[in-house]
Design a protein around this motif. Structure first.
Motif, mmCIF file in Angstrom:
data_model
loop_
_atom_site.group_PDB
_atom_site.id
_atom_site.type_symbol
_atom_site.label_atom_id
_atom_site.label_comp_id
_atom_site.label_asym_id
_atom_site.label_seq_id
_atom_site.Cartn_x
_atom_site.Cartn_y
_atom_site.Cartn_z
ATOM 1 N N SER A 1 -4.415 -0.243 -3.652
ATOM 2 C CA SER A 1 -5.583 0.345 -2.992
ATOM 3 C C SER A 1 -5.911 -0.426 -1.723
ATOM 4 O O SER A 1 -5.586 -1.624 -1.597
ATOM 5 C CB SER A 1 -6.791 0.332 -3.922
ATOM 6 O OG SER A 1 -7.257 -1.000 -4.113
ATOM 7 N N LEU A 2 -6.572 0.224 -0.788
ATOM 8 C CA LEU A 2 -6.976 -0.452 0.452
ATOM 9 C C LEU A 2 -7.955 -1.575 0.152
ATOM 10 O O LEU A 2 -7.928 -2.625 0.800
ATOM 11 C CB LEU A 2 -7.592 0.553 1.416
ATOM 12 C CG LEU A 2 -6.625 1.591 1.998
ATOM 13 C CD1 LEU A 2 -7.387 2.579 2.874
ATOM 14 C CD2 LEU A 2 -5.515 0.925 2.795
ATOM 15 N N GLU A 3 -8.834 -1.360 -0.831
ATOM 16 C CA GLU A 3 -9.805 -2.395 -1.198
ATOM 17 C C GLU A 3 -9.076 -3.647 -1.711
ATOM 18 O O GLU A 3 -9.422 -4.772 -1.345
ATOM 19 C CB GLU A 3 -10.765 -1.878 -2.262
ATOM 20 C CG GLU A 3 -11.715 -0.788 -1.785
ATOM 21 C CD GLU A 3 -11.080 0.596 -1.782
ATOM 22 O OE1 GLU A 3 -11.770 1.546 -1.369
ATOM 23 O OE2 GLU A 3 -9.902 0.732 -2.194
ATOM 24 N N VAL B 1 0.825 -1.213 0.000
ATOM 25 C CA VAL B 1 0.000 0.000 0.000
ATOM 26 C C VAL B 1 0.856 1.258 0.000
ATOM 27 O O VAL B 1 0.690 2.142 -0.852
ATOM 28 C CB VAL B 1 -0.964 -0.005 1.205
ATOM 29 C CG1 VAL B 1 -1.773 1.291 1.248
ATOM 30 C CG2 VAL B 1 -1.892 -1.213 1.143
ATOM 31 N N VAL B 2 1.781 1.341 0.958
ATOM 32 C CA VAL B 2 2.572 2.567 1.111
ATOM 33 C C VAL B 2 3.584 2.725 -0.022
ATOM 34 O O VAL B 2 3.676 3.788 -0.656
ATOM 35 C CB VAL B 2 3.289 2.578 2.477
ATOM 36 C CG1 VAL B 2 4.177 3.823 2.607
ATOM 37 C CG2 VAL B 2 2.272 2.532 3.617
ATOM 38 N N VAL C 1 -7.379 -5.512 1.175
ATOM 39 C CA VAL C 1 -8.326 -6.360 1.905
ATOM 40 C C VAL C 1 -8.581 -7.654 1.140
ATOM 41 O O VAL C 1 -8.633 -8.743 1.727
ATOM 42 C CB VAL C 1 -9.651 -5.607 2.147
ATOM 43 C CG1 VAL C 1 -10.724 -6.551 2.695
ATOM 44 C CG2 VAL C 1 -9.431 -4.456 3.124
ATOM 45 N N ASP C 2 -8.713 -7.557 -0.167
ATOM 46 C CA ASP C 2 -8.943 -8.753 -0.980
ATOM 47 C C ASP C 2 -7.790 -9.740 -0.853
ATOM 48 O O ASP C 2 -7.998 -10.932 -0.607
ATOM 49 C CB ASP C 2 -9.142 -8.381 -2.445
ATOM 50 C CG ASP C 2 -10.516 -7.787 -2.719
ATOM 51 O OD1 ASP C 2 -11.432 -7.980 -1.891
ATOM 52 O OD2 ASP C 2 -10.672 -7.125 -3.758
ATOM 53 N N VAL C 3 -6.563 -9.265 -1.043
ATOM 54 C CA VAL C 3 -5.432 -10.192 -1.111
ATOM 55 C C VAL C 3 -5.027 -10.720 0.257
ATOM 56 O O VAL C 3 -4.345 -11.751 0.348
ATOM 57 C CB VAL C 3 -4.212 -9.563 -1.808
ATOM 58 C CG1 VAL C 3 -4.546 -9.161 -3.226
ATOM 59 C CG2 VAL C 3 -3.649 -8.399 -1.025
ATOM 60 N N THR C 4 -5.415 -10.040 1.331
ATOM 61 C CA THR C 4 -5.054 -10.531 2.662
ATOM 62 C C THR C 4 -6.208 -11.200 3.395
ATOM 63 O O THR C 4 -5.985 -11.819 4.433
ATOM 64 C CB THR C 4 -4.541 -9.376 3.548
ATOM 65 O OG1 THR C 4 -5.560 -8.371 3.672
ATOM 66 C CG2 THR C 4 -3.274 -8.761 2.968
#
Length: 252
Positions: free
Chosen positions: A146-148, A140-141, A151-154
């Motif tokens: 993207s945050l979305e 992300v950083v 969330v999907d990949v983790t």
């Protein structure tokens, strides 16, 4: 053969269990999956060769998935030559810097995912606590995921692959109230005191930006501001069934 080739020292393990070995093994299994019409889930992808096999299979519509340990996303085989280089070892072995970059490319474009949350990485590395924070920092950083997508990949994708969605992997009525709350303002070099299992850790000194400070399991606070409140009796067996959509073609 390794001894005859002068590769008997353990730090040459990546030249023995080589990129070619991963390529041959992955292609053999994909060929069997193609003939039998089954889905395939590769764990611990370490080389560009394996990532290429997965990408090719997915491009042809096969339900093939791959995951990568955070260790392989963070380090490469030259680390083995350090005085305490064994702490970087995993199974299969780490490969080269170009492979590490290809693995990240696979995650960013969707062919690969970070490994699902398990207690340790291969080789005994304490890998569970660092995964969310290190991967948030790197994906992300640093790489702009993207945050979305994070969330999907983790979370969501792993729950779907393993037949636990929507009980796990989403926030919805009827789902387990599981949350990992990341503080994006958390910035520091990791120390063993930041972790709850403090034997040794190859990420000691790793700079992170963002860290899970609160963890909730089925509505129960397990970690609060970094303090562990849960215990080994909080887990439950989950009966599960993989959805057919995951087995017919790449679902994501």
């Amino acid at each position: 053969m390794a001894q005859q080739r002068g590769l008997w020292d353990w730090h040459n393990v990546h030249l023995i269990h080589s990129k070619t070995v991963e390529d041959l093994a992955f292609r053999h299994v994909v060929r069997l999956a193609q003939r039998t019409g089954v889905g395939m889930y590769f764990v611990h992808v370490t080389a560009s060769d394996g990532a290429d096999v997965i990408s090719e299979a997915r491009a042809s519509g096969m339900p093939v998935y791959g995951e990568v340990l955070t260790l392989a996303l963070s380090f490469e085989a030259e680390r083995y030559k350090e005085s305490d280089g064994m702490k970087y070892h995993t199974y299969p072995s780490l490969k080269f810097e170009e492979d590490r970059n290809v693995l990240w490319d696979g995650i960013m474009k969707g062919d690969l995912s970070p490994a699902r949350m398990s207690a340790t990485s291969g080789g005994g590395n304490v890998g569970i606590e660092i995964r969310m924070g290190v991967n948030y920092t790197e994906a992300v950083v640093k790489r702009g995921m993207s945050l979305e997508r994070f969330v999907d990949v983790t979370s969501a994708n792993a729950a779907k692959l393993l037949g636990m969605y929507p009980r796990k992997g989403c926030i919805a009525a009827g789902s387990d109230a599981d949350f990992a709350i990341i503080d994006p303002e958390f910035r520091k070099a990791l120390e063993l005191s930041d972790l709850h299992v403090r034997d040794y850790n190859p990420w000691e000194g790793w700079d992170v930006e963002g860290w899970p400070t609160t963890v909730i399991l089925r509505g129960k606070i397990m970690v609060d501001n970094g303090q562990l409140l849960g215990d080994g009796n909080d887990g439950r067996l989950i009966l599960r069934k993989v959805d057919q959509s995951v087995l017919n073609r790449p679902a994501f």
